[in-house]
Design a protein around this motif. Structure first.
Motif, mmCIF file in Angstrom:
data_model
loop_
_atom_site.group_PDB
_atom_site.id
_atom_site.type_symbol
_atom_site.label_atom_id
_atom_site.label_comp_id
_atom_site.label_asym_id
_atom_site.label_seq_id
_atom_site.Cartn_x
_atom_site.Cartn_y
_atom_site.Cartn_z
ATOM 1 N N LEU A 108 0.836 -1.202 0.000
ATOM 2 C CA LEU A 108 0.000 0.000 0.000
ATOM 3 C C LEU A 108 0.869 1.249 0.000
ATOM 4 O O LEU A 108 0.642 2.195 -0.767
ATOM 5 N N LEU A 109 1.884 1.265 0.881
ATOM 6 C CA LEU A 109 2.799 2.405 0.938
ATOM 7 C C LEU A 109 3.602 2.529 -0.348
ATOM 8 O O LEU A 109 3.778 3.634 -0.882
ATOM 9 N N LEU A 110 4.090 1.401 -0.843
ATOM 10 C CA LEU A 110 4.898 1.416 -2.062
ATOM 11 C C LEU A 110 4.115 1.964 -3.249
ATOM 12 O O LEU A 110 4.555 2.890 -3.939
ATOM 13 N N PHE A 111 2.945 1.392 -3.480
ATOM 14 C CA PHE A 111 2.205 1.726 -4.693
ATOM 15 C C PHE A 111 1.549 3.108 -4.621
ATOM 16 O O PHE A 111 1.469 3.805 -5.636
ATOM 17 N N LEU A 112 1.081 3.506 -3.434
ATOM 18 C CA LEU A 112 0.450 4.815 -3.323
ATOM 19 C C LEU A 112 1.477 5.949 -3.331
ATOM 20 O O LEU A 112 1.137 7.102 -3.625
ATOM 21 N N SER A 113 2.727 5.629 -3.024
ATOM 22 C CA SER A 113 3.769 6.655 -3.096
ATOM 23 C C SER A 113 4.301 6.831 -4.522
ATOM 24 O O SER A 113 4.833 7.893 -4.858
ATOM 25 N N MET A 114 4.147 5.804 -5.367
ATOM 26 C CA MET A 114 4.674 5.864 -6.731
ATOM 27 C C MET A 114 4.160 7.074 -7.526
ATOM 28 O O MET A 114 4.962 7.825 -8.103
ATOM 29 N N PRO A 115 2.851 7.290 -7.616
ATOM 30 C CA PRO A 115 2.373 8.433 -8.404
ATOM 31 C C PRO A 115 2.802 9.774 -7.820
ATOM 32 O O PRO A 115 2.951 10.750 -8.554
ATOM 33 N N ILE A 116 3.002 9.833 -6.499
ATOM 34 C CA ILE A 116 3.475 11.069 -5.872
ATOM 35 C C ILE A 116 4.931 11.318 -6.277
ATOM 36 O O ILE A 116 5.326 12.454 -6.550
ATOM 37 N N VAL A 117 5.730 10.256 -6.314
ATOM 38 C CA VAL A 117 7.106 10.380 -6.804
ATOM 39 C C VAL A 117 7.098 10.898 -8.237
ATOM 40 O O VAL A 117 7.915 11.754 -8.610
ATOM 41 N N LEU A 118 6.179 10.418 -9.039
ATOM 42 C CA LEU A 118 6.060 10.868 -10.426
ATOM 43 C C LEU A 118 5.511 12.289 -10.529
ATOM 44 O O LEU A 118 5.544 12.897 -11.602
ATOM 45 N N GLY A 119 4.999 12.796 -9.426
ATOM 46 C CA GLY A 119 4.507 14.168 -9.403
ATOM 47 C C GLY A 119 3.113 14.348 -9.952
ATOM 48 O O GLY A 119 2.693 15.467 -10.248
ATOM 49 N N SER A 120 2.364 13.247 -10.082
ATOM 50 C CA SER A 120 1.062 13.315 -10.739
ATOM 51 C C SER A 120 -0.078 13.028 -9.773
ATOM 52 O O SER A 120 -0.256 11.889 -9.331
ATOM 53 N N ILE A 121 -0.859 14.045 -9.475
ATOM 54 C CA ILE A 121 -2.020 13.848 -8.616
ATOM 55 C C ILE A 121 -3.096 13.046 -9.343
ATOM 56 O O ILE A 121 -3.853 12.291 -8.735
ATOM 57 N N TYR A 122 -3.145 13.181 -10.678
ATOM 58 C CA TYR A 122 -4.123 12.436 -11.468
ATOM 59 C C TYR A 122 -3.814 10.941 -11.432
ATOM 60 O O TYR A 122 -4.712 10.106 -11.324
ATOM 61 N N SER A 123 -2.541 10.605 -11.517
ATOM 62 C CA SER A 123 -2.123 9.218 -11.416
ATOM 63 C C SER A 123 -2.416 8.661 -10.024
ATOM 64 O O SER A 123 -2.795 7.505 -9.867
ATOM 65 N N PHE A 124 -2.266 9.514 -9.002
ATOM 66 C CA PHE A 124 -2.548 9.084 -7.634
ATOM 67 C C PHE A 124 -3.999 8.645 -7.485
ATOM 68 O O PHE A 124 -4.289 7.643 -6.828
ATOM 69 N N PHE A 125 -4.919 9.374 -8.113
ATOM 70 C CA PHE A 125 -6.336 8.996 -8.041
ATOM 71 C C PHE A 125 -6.554 7.616 -8.678
ATOM 72 O O PHE A 125 -7.393 6.841 -8.211
ATOM 73 N N ILE A 126 -5.817 7.317 -9.733
ATOM 74 C CA ILE A 126 -5.915 5.992 -10.367
ATOM 75 C C ILE A 126 -5.397 4.914 -9.429
ATOM 76 O O ILE A 126 -6.012 3.856 -9.267
#
Length: 223
Positions: A163-181
Motif C-alpha cells: 500500500l505504501l509502495l504503490f500509493l507513493s509511486m504516483p506522488i514520486v512521479l509528481g502526478s495527482i491524477y495518477s494518484f487517483f488511479i
C-alpha cells in the motif's frame, strides 16, 4: 549458483526496466522527466541488490518471487486489475509531464521517494520473516503460520507495505491524477486478501487460530 534461476531473474529484471521505462517516458516524450528518473532509481536499484542477496542467501525464495502465474480465477482478476492500474497510472503521469498538467512540487516528490524506500526496507523485513512468501496464492509443503514480528501486528504485512509502495509511486512521479488511479489498489488488494484467507483457513494448519489472535488484516485498528 543456479544459472537457470540467474538468467530468469536477470531477464525479468531487464524486462521490468524496459516496460516501466516505456510506460513512463514514452508518454512523457523525453527522458528529462525528474519524477520518472527518480522512480526508476528507487524502484530498480534496490531491487537489483535485493535480488543478489536472495540469489546468494535464499535462491528458493527468489524462485517463488519470480513465479507470478496465478491459477485461481479470482486471483487472475486481481492481477489483471492491478496491471490495468499500473498501465493507466504510469501513462497518465507521463502525459501529465508532457502536456504540463499540474505537477506536485519536487519536495513532495522527494518526500514520497523517502516513504517508498522506507516501505522497501519493511518489505525486505517481511521477506526475511516469512520465507514461504510466493507471488501466487498457494499453501506450500511444510508451510507454517508465521506470527512474529510484523505478522504479530497484521495478518498480511506484505500487502500493508505494498500500500505504501504503490500509493507513493504516483506522488514520486509528481502526478495527482495518477494518484487517483492508484487509489484503486486498496480495493483490489482487499479482493485478494479475502480470497487468500479462505484458502489459508481451509488448508494451513493453525491459521484459524492465528486469525483469532491477530484481528487486523491490513491496517492496525482499521481492517
Amino acid at each position: 549458483m543456479n544459472m537457470n534461476l540467474f538468467v530468469q531473474a536477470i531477464t525479468k529484471y531487464l524486462l521490468g526496466i524496459t516496460v516501466v521505462g516505456l510506460l513512463i517516458f514514452l508518454p512523457a516524450g523525453t527522458f528529462l522527466y525528474f519524477g520518472g528518473m527518480l522512480l526508476m532509481g528507487i524502484l530498480f536499484v534496490p531491487m537489483f541488490f535485493a535480488g543478489i542477496v536472495m540469489m546468494i542467501k535464499n535462491p528458493e525464495l527468489l524462485k517463488k518471487r519470480l513465479n507470478a502465474k496465478e491459477e485461481q480465477q479470482e486471483q487472475n482478476l486481481v492481477v489483471k486489475l492491478s496491471g490495468l492500474m499500473f498501465l493507466a497510472g504510469f501513462i497518465i503521469a507521463g502525459l501529465g509531464f508532457r502536456f504540463d498538467w499540474y505537477t506536485l512540487p519536487r519536495v513532495v516528490q522527494i518526500s514520497a521517494a523517502a516513504v517508498f524506500l522506507a516501505a522497501y526496507m519493511l518489505y525486505a523485513e517481511v521477506l526475511r520473516e516469512n520465507t514461504y512468501l510466493s507471488r501466487t496464492i498457494e499453501v506450500q509443503e511444510g508451510q507454517k503460520v508465521i506470527d512474529t514480528g510484523l505478522y504479530g501486528i497484521v495478518r498480511h504485512p506484505m500487502y500493508s507495505v505494498t500500500l505504501l509502495l504503490f500509493l507513493s509511486m504516483p506522488i514520486v512521479l509528481g502526478s495527482i491524477y495518477s494518484f487517483f488511479i492508484f487509489l484503486a489498489y486498496p480495493f483490489i488488494i482487499v479482493l485478494r486478501i479475502k480470497n487468500e484467507e479462505k484458502l489459508l483457513e481451509k488448508e494451513l494448519d493453525g491459521y484459524r487460530e492465528y486469525m483469532q489472535n491477530v484481528k487486523y488484516r491490513l491496517i492496525p485498528f482499521v481492517w
